[in-house]
Scaffold this motif. Structure first.
Motif, mmCIF file in Angstrom:
data_model
loop_
_atom_site.group_PDB
_atom_site.id
_atom_site.type_symbol
_atom_site.label_atom_id
_atom_site.label_comp_id
_atom_site.label_asym_id
_atom_site.label_seq_id
_atom_site.Cartn_x
_atom_site.Cartn_y
_atom_site.Cartn_z
ATOM 1 N N ASN A 1 -7.846 0.647 0.458
ATOM 2 C CA ASN A 1 -8.054 1.644 -0.592
ATOM 3 C C ASN A 1 -7.981 0.949 -1.943
ATOM 4 O OD1 ASN A 1 -8.124 3.816 -2.321
ATOM 5 N ND2 ASN A 1 -6.505 4.965 -1.293
ATOM 6 N N LEU A 2 -9.139 0.632 -2.527
ATOM 7 C CA LEU A 2 -9.169 -0.119 -3.773
ATOM 8 C C LEU A 2 -8.689 0.702 -4.965
ATOM 9 C CD1 LEU A 2 -12.490 -2.166 -3.472
ATOM 10 C CD2 LEU A 2 -10.174 -2.774 -2.782
ATOM 11 N N LEU A 3 -8.652 2.026 -4.825
ATOM 12 C CA LEU A 3 -8.129 2.827 -5.922
ATOM 13 C C LEU A 3 -6.656 2.543 -6.182
ATOM 14 C CD1 LEU A 3 -9.716 6.376 -5.699
ATOM 15 C CD2 LEU A 3 -9.870 4.743 -7.570
ATOM 16 N N LEU A 4 -5.941 2.030 -5.188
ATOM 17 C CA LEU A 4 -4.540 1.684 -5.403
ATOM 18 C C LEU A 4 -4.413 0.607 -6.466
ATOM 19 C CD1 LEU A 4 -3.160 1.665 -1.739
ATOM 20 C CD2 LEU A 4 -3.110 3.523 -3.420
ATOM 21 N N LYS A 5 -5.385 -0.310 -6.519
ATOM 22 C CA LYS A 5 -5.350 -1.359 -7.546
ATOM 23 C C LYS A 5 -5.578 -0.746 -8.926
ATOM 24 C CE LYS A 5 -6.717 -5.026 -4.377
ATOM 25 N NZ LYS A 5 -7.460 -6.287 -4.192
ATOM 26 N N ARG A 6 -6.454 0.226 -8.982
ATOM 27 C CA ARG A 6 -6.668 0.916 -10.253
ATOM 28 C C ARG A 6 -5.411 1.658 -10.679
ATOM 29 N NH1 ARG A 6 -10.962 5.381 -12.591
ATOM 30 N NH2 ARG A 6 -9.335 6.634 -13.560
ATOM 31 N N ALA B 1 0.831 -1.204 0.000
ATOM 32 C CA ALA B 1 0.000 0.000 0.000
ATOM 33 C C ALA B 1 0.867 1.255 0.000
ATOM 34 C CB ALA B 1 -0.930 -0.015 1.215
ATOM 35 N N GLN B 2 1.940 1.247 0.783
ATOM 36 C CA GLN B 2 2.788 2.438 0.874
ATOM 37 C C GLN B 2 3.544 2.687 -0.413
ATOM 38 O OE1 GLN B 2 2.611 4.426 3.742
ATOM 39 N NE2 GLN B 2 3.471 5.835 2.237
ATOM 40 N N ILE B 3 4.098 1.621 -0.998
ATOM 41 C CA ILE B 3 4.812 1.777 -2.269
ATOM 42 C C ILE B 3 3.888 2.374 -3.322
ATOM 43 C CG2 ILE B 3 5.764 0.488 -4.226
ATOM 44 C CD1 ILE B 3 7.063 -1.413 -2.267
#
Length: 890
Positions: free
Chosen positions: A338-343, A273-275
């Motif tokens: 935070n699912l936007l990270l996958k996007r 998540a942080q990266i």
């Protein structure tokens, strides 16, 4: 190897070692005073430097001027200012400090965007040598010469700083002593593969070299070694080499190496998540300059207005400066809040496709990436296509067809073809002209004969399409492939790989826009992240309308019933379920008899006991749970749910797949640890962030629980290569499947359901990949007993209830088998012809929208009367597996 160039560019752009930060004489540039212009923004920035020591402000001023030039596309002018900021960062007061990693990345981008990446590496190498940092200089010089052995700048550095020294090469014995003897490395210790002690290895090779070594082990599926080496590379780079840090996590998840009681997994998810968040903040930009809203988007996915599709929307109009360290396919299994990270990860990789297409042509005479041809990306103006339709209407109206192309590297014995090859039998050829573009070789005749027992899905597709195009010779030439597809006049191009087959697919093809409408279907269940992919197929249960649209760059085509294509009920080689089981002593199918007396197709799951040794686990099994997914789809929370289920259902067992086999010992280790207690393993979230927990002794005060007894009830089956036997084992070895979360069973789920095996699934997530089974159970009318909308506790309770309530279980199983066997008409879940009718409606609506000059918009399919009628045997018989072109040549 076609991804090697970009991978190395990414490695270099993310590696910033602390030794770069020493004070040195600045070559080629200084502060801002030598610039021929100043704008209002820079004048405002200069205000904060008044009265400050000139040495204190060299770094910040260099950053400001570098950014100003960079934003105007003046990369040659920006580079020396960014370099000044790198060198003087360590002298900058805390109130003026900045992110030096970001600045160094921008410095290298100044060269890359001019097609001079190698010159940039040579420059850093030269500066390192001049400051006496020989190891650093050699590292960057090696990277430069690896990319271009004939680069003049790099060769000049080599002549000046290496050839003059005439260093004697080490002997073969010395060389061998520097290389790790990976063949003899022992498996990791009890805490984690990341804890392997390899200080001598870390001191003898660079982080980039460790990355390359780890990659080779990954290709050989040696996941323990690659986890260790990626982690060493990550740590040696001070966690600045993002791809190594991300890949170490992925390799650990492959083998269920979650650390003591899952502590490493928690830290790994924090790392991912942080990266991703850091890289999104650093490299993602909103082209329309609405920066304030963009920052909110990165920080909080709840702030996104998914209905805003205007040109100024940060959700639609964005850019990336480089790919992220995490790969999109990796992200599907990570339980991130935070699912936007996958996007974002998908966006970043998709944004590089144009560069990959250019890279497929090689470097030009000046060692730069060549520009795209003037006509690429191909235009999407609807007018020529409108004229084409008008001309056809004038000459021969009945001849007009919408030309649809399916692109894939998997037109062979891959899951997507197993599930979807029957679709091609039922397209309306009066309306559609179907093309298949294959970028991979067919299966060998030997494998078809013996591995598939004569079943060739590729030939079935060939016999049912208008034209099958074998383009494997163009898989590395994306520009030529795009020209070929464009020449066929394809109206709608459908991607069948997504990121599931990275390295096999023609990555730059879709970025060149060979078709005016482009779509993603089936194989990769997440957003493409690409602004050149217009639509994605889903349904309203898998992707609830209000909750999930912001996670997609595409507009969504919502199919009725279920968005997932599956042809089990159409394929004679796939066993249909029966209500009763064949006795073990009743012969069974052909094949070797197991030592326990089992033969494929005989016995109940309780009798077959997952082929466990007779002296391991309960001899009288009460109930059999299973999960046939790869181990990487699971996580500590899911396995803890399984443990509670086993505890609450006496004499039950859990049957899993040893995929990979290296993960089984780690899995049992986790079960043993999580079943016990340990004060030494207690930690807080802040401990995870600063890694203090790694210094604790997790075994301090450890008290074993019932882990050994639980492990005696968990068994692993080997992988079955034949897909039909693999599907049949569901019937023989499982009463109820326990689904994975947030990465559901997909192909595996269809195998289980068509074997009459109900699937309990968690329905509390919003990932597309997390809701496939939820949607399936709704269509099958089983959601009330199988869908856990309230989360893990309900998931556990539902499984326990099915296992302990015989009546409920039999009713559920019978209803599922009824759906599998339903004929005249077929049940909508298994009805491929009905699925294709709805699929065609999506294609027609998308094409009509385009011809009207409108942008793509969400499409909600309403079934026609013909589709609602369902499919009867006469229609199936009229469309056999081998279609009207059985001798179709490639």
């Amino acid at each position: 190897m076609r991804c090697l160039l970009w991978r190395r560019l990414l490695l270099v752009a993310t590696l910033v070692l602390s030794s770069l930060l020493t004070t040195a004489t600045v070559l080629g540039g200084g502060g801002g005073n030598s610039s021929p212009w100043r704008d209002h923004e820079l004048k405002q920035q200069e205000q904060r430097y008044r009265g400050r020591n000139d040495e204190d402000t060299k770094g910040p001023r260099g950053k400001d001027w570098g950014q100003a030039f960079f934003e105007r596309g003046m990369y040659e002018e920006a580079a020396p200012h960014y370099w000044t900021a790198v060198l003087f960062h360590s002298q900058t007061p805390s109130d003026l400090t900045y992110d030096v990693q970001d600045v160094f990345g921008k410095f290298l981008q100044c060269f890359t965007l001019q097609g001079k990446t190698v010159d940039g590496l040579a420059y850093v190498s030269m500066e390192s040598f001049r400051r006496g940092q020989r190891q650093m200089g050699e590292s960057f010089l090696a990277q430069a010469l690896d990319l271009d052995p004939n680069n003049e700048q790099a060769l000049a550095v080599k002549r000046e700083f290496l050839d003059k020294t005439k260093t004697k090469e080490p002997s073969k014995q010395q060389q061998a002593s520097r290389k790790p003897k990976l063949e003899s490395q022992q498996p990791v210790d009890a805490t984690s593969s990341a804890g392997t002690s390899s200080s001598s290895l870390a001191n003898s090779v660079t982080p980039e070299e460790l990355y390359e070594m780890a990659s080779k082990h990954f290709l050989n599926k040696d996941y323990e070694a690659c986890a260790d080496l990626f982690e060493l590379s990550c740590q040696q780079s001070d966690e600045l080499l993002g791809p190594s840090c991300a890949n170490a996590v992925y390799c650990r998840t492959m083998i269920v190496d979650w650390g003591f009681n899952g502590t490493q997994f928690e830290a790994d998810m924090n790392r991912i998540a942080q990266i991703t968040l850091d890289e999104a903040m650093r490299y993602r930009h909103n082209i329309d300059t609405r920066q304030n809203k963009y920052l909110d988007v990165v920080a909080n996915d709840k702030d996104v207005d998914s209905s805003d599709s205007s040109s100024s929307s940060p959700i639609r109009n964005f850019g990336w400066q480089r790919a992220t360290s995490v790969h999109p396919h990796m992200m599907l299994g990570y339980p991130l809040e935070n699912l936007l990270l996958k996007r974002y990860v998908a966006e970043a990789v998709a944004y590089m496709d144009e560069m990959m297409a250019r890279a497929s042509q090689g470097l030009d005479k000046d060692n730069r990436l060549p520009p795209l041809p003037d006509d690429m990306p191909f235009p999407t103006d609807p007018q020529p296509w409108i004229q084409e339709k008008l001309d056809t209407a004038t000459k021969d109206p009945a001849s007009y067809r919408i030309r649809v192309g399916f692109v894939g590297s998997g037109f062979n014995s891959k899951a997507v073809l197993y599930l979807s090859h029957d679709m091609f039998r039922f397209f309306d050829t009066d309306i559609f002209e179907i093309h298949a573009f294959s970028f991979a070789a067919p299966d060998s005749p030997y494998f078809i004969q013996y591995g598939m027992r004569g079943v060739d899905w590729r030939k079935r597709v060939q016999s049912n399409v208008h034209q099958f195009h074998d383009l494997r010779h163009l898989v590395n030439d994306h520009i030529a492939a795009a020209r070929y597809v464009r020449k066929q006049g394809i109206h709608i191009l459908i991607e069948w790989d997504g990121y599931a087959r990275q390295g096999e697919r023609a990555q730059g093809l879709f970025g060149l826009r060979p078709a005016p409408i482009q779509m993603l279907h089936q194989e990769y269940l997440g957003t493409s992240g690409a602004l050149y992919v217009d639509y994605h197929f889903t349904d309203k249960v898998t992707s609830p309308v209000m909750e999930t649209q912001q996670y997609f760059t595409e507009k969504l085509i919502y199919l009725p019933n279920h968005f997932f294509s599956k042809g089990h009920a159409m394929q004679a080689e796939v066993m249909s379920p029966t209500y009763d089981f064949k006795p073990r002593g009743d012969g069974g199918d052909e094949g070797e008899e197991h030592a326990s007396g089992y033969r494929l197709g005989t016995g109940t799951p309780q009798e077959n006991r997952c082929l466990a040794p007779p002296n391991v686990g309960p001899t009288e099994v009460s109930f059999v749970f299973c999960n046939w997914n790869k181990l990487l789809k699971n996580n500590p929370q899911t396995v803890r749910s399984w443990i509670r289920i086993l505890r609450q259902v006496p004499n039950s067992i859990l049957c899993l797949l040893e995929n990979p086999s290296a993960g089984t010992d780690y899995f049992r280790k986790f079960v043993h640890e999580t079943a016990g207690t340990s004060k030494g393993a207690q930690n807080t979230s802040s401990d995870h962030n600063n890694n203090n927990y790694q210094n604790r002794n997790p075994w301090a005060d450890f008290e074993a629980g019932d882990g050994d007894e639980l492990n005696s009830r968990i068994h692993f089956l080997p992988w079955e290569k034949n897909p039909f036997d693999h599907q049949r084992r569901n019937f023989d070895f499982c009463n109820v499947m326990l689904d994975s979360f947030p990465y559901n069973a997909h192909t595996v789920a269809q195998d289980s359901l068509y074997a009459g095996v109900p699937i309990v699934t968690r329905s509390d997530g919003w990932d597309m990949s997390a809701r496939v089974t939820t949607s399936a159970n709704v269509v099958l009318g089983l959601d009330k007993v199988l869908n856990a909308y309230q989360g893990p506790k309900q998931y556990e309770d539902m499984a326990i209830t099915l296992a302990t309530n015989t009546t409920l279980f039999q009713e559920t199983r019978t209803k599922l088998i009824d759906a599998c066997l339903e004929r005249n008409p077929m049940h909508p879940y298994w009805d491929v012809a009905r699925y294709v009718k709805n699929f065609e409606q999506g294609l027609l609506t998308a094409w009509d929208t385009f011809l009207k000059g409108k942008p793509p918009q969400h499409i909600f399919i309403q079934e026609t009367a013909a589709a609602q009628r369902g499919t009867y045997d006469d229609e199936i018989l009229a469309h056999p597996p081998l279609g009207p072109n059985p001798t179709h040549d490639e």
